[in-house]
Design an enzyme around this catalytic site. Sequence first.
Site, PDB file in Angstrom:
ATOM      1  CD  GLU A 138      30.174 -29.483  67.349  1.00  0.00           C
ATOM      2  OE1 GLU A 138      29.015 -29.802  67.064  1.00  0.00           O
ATOM      3  OE2 GLU A 138      31.104 -29.443  66.531  1.00  0.00           O
ATOM      4  CB  SER A 160      36.586 -18.254  59.390  1.00  0.00           C
ATOM      5  OG  SER A 160      35.323 -18.366  58.789  1.00  0.00           O
ATOM      6  CE1 TYR A 184      38.326 -29.921  58.813  1.00  0.00           C
ATOM      7  CE2 TYR A 184      36.011 -29.891  59.433  1.00  0.00           C
ATOM      8  CZ  TYR A 184      37.326 -30.190  59.733  1.00  0.00           C
ATOM      9  OH  TYR A 184      37.621 -30.769  60.941  1.00  0.00           O
TER      10      TYR A 184
HETATM   11  C1  FAD Z   1      30.560 -16.941  57.450  1.00  0.00           C
HETATM   12  C2  FAD Z   1      31.090 -18.233  56.947  1.00  0.00           C
HETATM   13  C3  FAD Z   1      32.247 -18.778  57.493  1.00  0.00           C
HETATM   14  C4  FAD Z   1      32.756 -19.980  57.024  1.00  0.00           C
HETATM   15  N1  FAD Z   1      33.919 -20.461  57.573  1.00  0.00           N
HETATM   16  C5  FAD Z   1      34.455 -21.632  57.114  1.00  0.00           C
HETATM   17  C6  FAD Z   1      35.691 -22.130  57.605  1.00  0.00           C
HETATM   18  O1  FAD Z   1      36.315 -21.518  58.483  1.00  0.00           O
HETATM   19  N2  FAD Z   1      36.172 -23.271  57.110  1.00  0.00           N
HETATM   20  C7  FAD Z   1      35.523 -23.986  56.156  1.00  0.00           C
HETATM   21  O2  FAD Z   1      36.001 -25.046  55.768  1.00  0.00           O
HETATM   22  N3  FAD Z   1      34.350 -23.541  55.631  1.00  0.00           N
HETATM   23  C8  FAD Z   1      33.798 -22.372  56.081  1.00  0.00           C
HETATM   24  N4  FAD Z   1      32.631 -21.899  55.543  1.00  0.00           N
HETATM   25  C9  FAD Z   1      32.009 -22.626  54.446  1.00  0.00           C
HETATM   26  C10 FAD Z   1      30.740 -23.365  54.859  1.00  0.00           C
HETATM   27  O3  FAD Z   1      31.046 -24.466  55.671  1.00  0.00           O
HETATM   28  C11 FAD Z   1      30.012 -23.772  53.576  1.00  0.00           C
HETATM   29  O4  FAD Z   1      29.671 -22.615  52.885  1.00  0.00           O
HETATM   30  C12 FAD Z   1      28.772 -24.577  53.864  1.00  0.00           C
HETATM   31  O5  FAD Z   1      29.095 -25.845  54.401  1.00  0.00           O
HETATM   32  C13 FAD Z   1      27.903 -24.755  52.621  1.00  0.00           C
HETATM   33  O6  FAD Z   1      28.624 -25.219  51.546  1.00  0.00           O
HETATM   34  P1  FAD Z   1      28.536 -24.467  50.128  1.00  0.00           P
HETATM   35  O7  FAD Z   1      28.863 -23.065  50.370  1.00  0.00           O
HETATM   36  O8  FAD Z   1      29.352 -25.232  49.148  1.00  0.00           O
HETATM   37  O9  FAD Z   1      27.034 -24.544  49.715  1.00  0.00           O
HETATM   38  P2  FAD Z   1      26.300 -25.733  48.957  1.00  0.00           P
HETATM   39  O10 FAD Z   1      26.622 -27.010  49.620  1.00  0.00           O
HETATM   40  O11 FAD Z   1      26.551 -25.634  47.505  1.00  0.00           O
HETATM   41  O12 FAD Z   1      24.807 -25.363  49.274  1.00  0.00           O
HETATM   42  C14 FAD Z   1      24.062 -24.394  48.536  1.00  0.00           C
HETATM   43  C15 FAD Z   1      22.612 -24.549  48.905  1.00  0.00           C
HETATM   44  O13 FAD Z   1      22.201 -25.878  48.595  1.00  0.00           O
HETATM   45  C16 FAD Z   1      21.668 -26.496  49.747  1.00  0.00           C
HETATM   46  N5  FAD Z   1      22.039 -27.913  49.782  1.00  0.00           N
HETATM   47  C17 FAD Z   1      23.259 -28.483  49.590  1.00  0.00           C
HETATM   48  N6  FAD Z   1      23.199 -29.806  49.784  1.00  0.00           N
HETATM   49  C18 FAD Z   1      21.919 -30.097  50.101  1.00  0.00           C
HETATM   50  C19 FAD Z   1      21.228 -31.298  50.433  1.00  0.00           C
HETATM   51  N7  FAD Z   1      21.834 -32.480  50.509  1.00  0.00           N
HETATM   52  N8  FAD Z   1      19.913 -31.205  50.706  1.00  0.00           N
HETATM   53  C20 FAD Z   1      19.271 -30.003  50.641  1.00  0.00           C
HETATM   54  N9  FAD Z   1      19.859 -28.851  50.355  1.00  0.00           N
HETATM   55  C21 FAD Z   1      21.180 -28.892  50.075  1.00  0.00           C
HETATM   56  C22 FAD Z   1      22.292 -25.769  50.912  1.00  0.00           C
HETATM   57  O14 FAD Z   1      21.478 -25.861  52.063  1.00  0.00           O
HETATM   58  C23 FAD Z   1      22.375 -24.359  50.405  1.00  0.00           C
HETATM   59  O15 FAD Z   1      21.153 -23.720  50.616  1.00  0.00           O
HETATM   60  C24 FAD Z   1      32.102 -20.677  55.986  1.00  0.00           C
HETATM   61  C25 FAD Z   1      30.936 -20.132  55.444  1.00  0.00           C
HETATM   62  C26 FAD Z   1      30.434 -18.934  55.899  1.00  0.00           C
HETATM   63  C27 FAD Z   1      29.199 -18.384  55.277  1.00  0.00           C
END
Ligand code: FAD
Lengths: 361, 401
Positions: free
Chosen positions: B243, B161, B128
Amino acid sequence: MDFALSEEQELLQQTLRGFIENECPPSVVRESFDAEAGPDPGLWKGLVELGIAGLLVPEERGGAGLGLLEAALAAEELGHGAVPAPFLGHALACVALVAGGSDAQKRRWLPALASGEAVASVALAEPSPEGSDAWDPAHWRCRIEDGRLRGRKAWVPQAAGADLLVVALAGGRLALAETGAGGVGIAPLDGVDRTRRLDAVDLDAAPAEPLEGDALPRVRDAGLVLLAADAFGAAYRLVRMSAEYAQSRQQFGQPIAQFQGLKHQLADMALDVDPTRSLWWYAAHAFDHLPAEAERAAALAKAHITDRAVQVARGAVRAHGGLGFTWECDVQIWFKRTLFDRAWLGTPEVHRERAAALGGW
Amino acid sequence: MDLRYGEAYDRLREEVRDFARRSWPPRGDEARLDEREQQIRFRRRAIEAGYLSRSVPAECGGGGRAVDVLAETVIRQELIAADVPWRSPSPQGTDMLVPTLLEEGTPEQCRRYIPPTLVGEMIWCQGYSEPGSGSDLGSLQSRAELDGDHWVLNGQKIWTSSAREADMMFGLFRTEAEPRSRGLSYLLIDMRTPGIEVRPLTMMTGGIDFCEVWFDDVRIPAESMVGRRGEGWKVSKATLKHERMLIGDASYLERAFEDLLRLARETRRDGRPAIEHADVRQRLAEIEGFVATQTWASHRMLSAIAADRDMTVINEMMMAKLSLTNTMERIAELSLDLLAEGGLTAPTTDEGGMRQGWRTPGKWVSNYMMSLGLSIAGGTSNIQRNLIGERILGLPRDLRP
Ligand SMILES: Cc1cc2nc3c(=O)[nH]c(=O)nc-3n(C[C@H](O)[C@H](O)[C@H](O)COP(=O)(O)OP(=O)(O)OC[C@H]3O[C@@H](n4cnc5c(N)ncnc54)[C@H](O)[C@@H]3O)c2cc1C
């Protein structure tokens, strides 16, 4: 496995909620809160008619014969409505009599308490100059000599208006004293929660008789659960009041709820409160059915929930801004309700340490 | 209210216990197989017995039993206690892909993908997130274009992952001209298809689990789509219905708290066990308040679901992820204080860091960091707060494009 309320329990709760919404809206709470005298006896009478006074009294003594869970459900509603009523002391006096009264004591008092003909309260804590825990029996000094009770008690809920006091003695035994029998001096304390007035009680050769059994642990555990349920009800209400206010109050040309900083504070408040419903449910159920787990469950529930409730109440004031800091705003009434729940019977710190010891840590 | 499970479940409990004793560890010829093969065989037997993938239809290789959350809970408790390999080797597969296919897949897709996923022969990853699209998945850019009877994929996924071990990916790709989430479709991708490049990313713990996955003119058969074109968003949400089966489970937190208690008992501070110090006892008991809340809240959800009533619990289910990760973070913080100079140790992620169930300092440090990963993955804590504010408290939605 069935960790849910029965239909009867849900009905009990809905009936109470309906009654409180009609008979004790915030305007009525406020009137009582600001009044010089204690709460309006008419309101208690209405609650008594719904059976609230006899919830914990066995059926053969004229009560409903229900458990602490039902009483805690009532406490939730009273906390939710910040209802000014002498429920806490009355319910705990019933617990004391049921757990420790002789047959004659039960016969004499339980039917009257169940019907609301008599009101009771419990006199437990004593002021402790050394700064020790006022709720710790090790520091109590109240004594009976020749059938006469001597000592001083403080933070007695609604002693004024009570006919009967269950008084805790040095060492932790309990005794009955009638307020009308002489030797019982009652003086109002300037308590923080004006929906549950507190009194100091001076016992100067008051005629008294000890309860037969050792009922204090049951009274304490029941009290801890009722306070937790009350705090839950109050905190739940505060979260919803705050969310509503955030949608009506406009700043910068939009409802303040639109600001994410505030929205997230409100979400965190809900997260602190909503799931804890199950924690006091369990503690109440353990009190009724799982004796080995009851004591620790009550300690953990009281510590956790009243602590969260006070934090949430602070958040509610913040969410209401300057208005929230005024006497005029209803938030302060529920805020003070949670302060009572937190301190009465001992702080979260005291009960966390008990939970630690009981857990064999 | 009655916390006893009752006779039928007590009997089930005995049966599971007995099954676990007989089936693990492997004996005879099986003892000589490699571990993966041993686990596959164990899972196959457990599924047949109705102890794993219990409610997945038999024609899809599942246990074919009616949904019964209490039975599932009893079984899980016993399998955990027996220390058998009950945990799915591919949680993305069993917990996300399988329910999605059951809801939205064709019979052919179900028949083909579900059975090997259940036993652990087919490992999945979830594609995703992209570099520019994490919380805001609706903005993702990787594309799929139809060319004859193939979809041609281009773009990049990130933080995926298990991508290295995965046989297959389920992912969201832009197939339509419609803006944002309306332009997305849900595709199943064989990870061995030419043009896919997996580049492992090192996590802050030093471990390698998630990866970048690059797509360069990757051709997959047209029938790889689940649901219809442009419905990928809806399909990806289908898992949410399922879920609720997973969420009423506080055992993860309970075990983490037990580990913490043990750390407090075995760590010495000022010549005594740390657990004898008043401040440590206070913090432990405070954390236990959160853990016990989760335990009993999950009991409440479970019985509401089992009896199919009182759906006010749905609200609390929405809170479960943030409750869980907040509490994991509290546990992590206290563990670091207990470790004291042990907190100077570099994190270890290998299972060798767990000696007979006991964590080394390096494992605790790694755990301390992983609690953050949990709070980010699968919808960050702030995203959870939005959800709680909007869905439970009825507050206005954030301004969205
Ligand atoms: C251990 C781990 C495993 C993962 N495994 C997978 C996987 O298998 N497949 C996959 O697709 N993804 C995976 N991910 C990715 C994960 O889904 C994303 O990192 C997560 O959804 C956050 O997106 P981002 O990293 O782009 O952060 P961002 O969206 O850029 O967020 C950065 C910060 O901004 C804040 N923020 C963002 N939008 C808002 C809002 N609207 N309001 C307030 N605050 C906001 C967030 O809370 C965060 O603190 C994994 C991540 C981790 C850490």
